[in-house]
Design a protein around this motif. Sequence first.
Motif, short mmCIF file in Angstrom:
data_model
loop_
_atom_site.label_atom_id
_atom_site.label_comp_id
_atom_site.label_asym_id
_atom_site.label_seq_id
_atom_site.Cartn_x
_atom_site.Cartn_y
_atom_site.Cartn_z
N PHE A 193 0.83 -1.13 -0.20
CA PHE A 193 -0.16 -0.05 -0.04
C PHE A 193 0.75 1.16 -0.03
O PHE A 193 0.58 2.23 -0.76
CB PHE A 193 -0.98 -0.13 1.37
CG PHE A 193 -1.84 1.25 1.39
CD1 PHE A 193 -2.59 1.70 0.46
CD2 PHE A 193 -1.66 1.73 2.63
CE1 PHE A 193 -3.28 2.85 0.53
CE2 PHE A 193 -2.26 3.01 2.78
CZ PHE A 193 -3.14 3.71 1.82
N GLY A 194 1.94 1.50 0.94
CA GLY A 194 2.75 2.52 0.90
C GLY A 194 3.21 2.81 -0.43
O GLY A 194 3.67 3.88 -0.58
N ALA A 199 1.94 11.28 -0.60
CA ALA A 199 1.98 12.02 0.65
C ALA A 199 0.70 12.06 1.20
O ALA A 199 -0.40 11.61 0.97
CB ALA A 199 2.04 13.65 -0.10
N LEU A 200 1.02 12.57 2.55
CA LEU A 200 -0.24 12.90 3.50
C LEU A 200 -0.52 14.25 3.80
O LEU A 200 0.56 15.04 3.96
CB LEU A 200 0.29 12.08 4.91
CG LEU A 200 0.26 10.65 4.76
CD1 LEU A 200 0.86 10.11 6.44
CD2 LEU A 200 -1.06 9.71 4.64
N PHE A 214 5.44 14.38 -1.18
CA PHE A 214 5.25 15.27 -2.35
C PHE A 214 4.01 14.62 -2.96
O PHE A 214 3.99 13.50 -3.27
CB PHE A 214 6.45 15.19 -3.08
CG PHE A 214 7.77 15.54 -2.68
CD1 PHE A 214 8.02 16.57 -2.22
CD2 PHE A 214 8.62 14.47 -2.26
CE1 PHE A 214 9.31 17.01 -1.76
CE2 PHE A 214 9.89 14.61 -1.82
CZ PHE A 214 10.25 16.08 -1.21
N GLU A 215 3.24 15.38 -3.26
CA GLU A 215 1.77 15.03 -3.83
C GLU A 215 1.82 14.63 -5.06
O GLU A 215 1.22 13.78 -5.76
CB GLU A 215 0.68 16.03 -3.44
CG GLU A 215 0.24 16.44 -2.08
CD GLU A 215 -0.74 17.19 -1.93
OE1 GLU A 215 -1.44 17.86 -3.00
OE2 GLU A 215 -1.23 17.43 -0.88
N GLU A 216 2.66 15.17 -5.84
CA GLU A 216 2.83 15.07 -7.34
C GLU A 216 3.57 13.86 -7.69
O GLU A 216 3.40 13.27 -9.02
CB GLU A 216 3.46 16.35 -8.25
CG GLU A 216 2.15 17.53 -8.11
CD GLU A 216 2.26 18.25 -6.72
OE1 GLU A 216 3.45 17.84 -5.90
OE2 GLU A 216 1.41 19.00 -6.40
N VAL A 217 4.61 13.73 -7.07
CA VAL A 217 5.63 12.50 -7.28
C VAL A 217 5.86 11.64 -6.06
O VAL A 217 5.44 11.87 -5.00
CB VAL A 217 7.03 13.12 -7.61
CG1 VAL A 217 6.80 13.83 -8.91
CG2 VAL A 217 7.68 13.73 -6.73
N TYR A 224 15.76 11.04 3.40
CA TYR A 224 15.18 10.91 4.51
C TYR A 224 13.56 10.65 4.31
O TYR A 224 12.82 11.78 4.09
CB TYR A 224 15.21 12.02 5.89
CG TYR A 224 16.64 12.05 6.13
CD1 TYR A 224 17.42 11.32 6.93
CD2 TYR A 224 17.27 13.07 5.70
CE1 TYR A 224 18.63 11.65 7.43
CE2 TYR A 224 18.79 13.36 5.95
CZ TYR A 224 19.31 12.49 6.83
OH TYR A 224 20.57 12.68 7.25
N ASP A 225 13.04 9.33 4.49
CA ASP A 225 11.82 9.23 3.96
C ASP A 225 10.79 9.08 5.11
O ASP A 225 10.46 8.07 5.64
CB ASP A 225 11.77 7.94 3.13
CG ASP A 225 10.41 7.61 2.48
OD1 ASP A 225 9.30 8.34 2.80
OD2 ASP A 225 10.27 6.51 1.75
N LEU A 226 10.53 10.29 5.70
CA LEU A 226 9.84 10.38 7.03
C LEU A 226 8.25 9.80 6.44
O LEU A 226 7.66 9.25 7.56
CB LEU A 226 9.44 11.75 7.20
CG LEU A 226 8.60 12.12 8.48
CD1 LEU A 226 9.08 11.47 9.55
CD2 LEU A 226 8.38 13.59 8.77
N LEU A 227 7.69 9.85 5.25
CA LEU A 227 6.44 9.34 4.85
C LEU A 227 6.21 8.08 5.20
O LEU A 227 5.46 7.39 5.92
CB LEU A 227 6.15 9.74 3.60
CG LEU A 227 4.92 9.14 2.92
CD1 LEU A 227 3.63 9.87 3.59
CD2 LEU A 227 4.60 9.22 1.40
#
Length: 341
Positions: A193-194, A199-200, A214-217, A224-227
Amino acid sequence: MGLLRDWHYIEKAVEIPALSEVIRESLIRALFVRDDRLLPKDLIADLNRLPPVTVKVKDDSEVRKLVRVLNGEESTVSLGLSAEDYHFFRTQLGVGRTREFGVVVRPRTLLTYDWIVPEQRGVQLDFTAYAEIEFSEEAHRAIAQVGATWKQLYDAAPAKGHRVPFVPTVPLDFAVGDGVYGDAPFGAYRGEFGAYVNALRTISPFGHRARVGFEEVANNGTAYDLLHATLPLAGEFFLPVALALRLEAKPTARKTLTYTFDDGAKLSVALDKLTRSSTSPDWVHVTDAVAARTLRPSVAAEAFTAQISMSGTGTGLPAKEKALDTAMAGFKAKSPDVPNP
């Protein structure tokens, strides 16, 4: 994170010296693997106690104002409640300037227990009415508010030229947000799913709007992948209000095939061949006889059933089906007309 947050609660639950070691081990095990059979009844009652106040929210401004009120930055008068609701809110929470309150989000549908170390006091948010979906006209993307159901997203996408690539592996009526603050098992054949969350959109603990990712990409190649580090536990760090999702192009043709097997060994070999082949279906759903009867009561159930969805062009689909038949060799019967969950 919930365990760390409520460590004080665990300490209180095991303060009796004679029982501390036994109960502590059982409590920690129950919190991690959700096994409540060894827990005392009073602890189970505590863990099932919901926050005293549930607030139905409709937009970001309501969430932000509530967070500021709970932080002591604004008065409860600013919530605009009726006299009855105002009295209930203050008496249930015991609102005071020095009090601390937690905020949790109520999942629409839970697969397991309705407790995962809930806040012992505080406010529960109900995002049922928070259910708008915005599709991009420039690319295969969508912004889905957390209250929107997966079925709403799935049904609305084709009309906009998109396809939702992930499905709930257990066919229940999950909301999109259940994948980030509940236990909805969303997945796809080609990724988790991830992989489809760009983005959130969130409300921070300070009541500010915060965007993670990032909502577009897709968030690929960043240091650093905080998402994706917080995605399974997003509700512990902020209040998710919307997800930016990566979709796929709507295929010109789709087909769902159902293969039944009378032996688990044959199914295991077939699935192994499928994963090693170049065939790339949209999703594969495997059930045993009990689950098949639950999902499709009107259809005779075999020992095992594998339902596979594939998509492509009208001319290329027959070749895909032939490759799929080769990979799934050993099946007892095949049908294109069985309803999928």
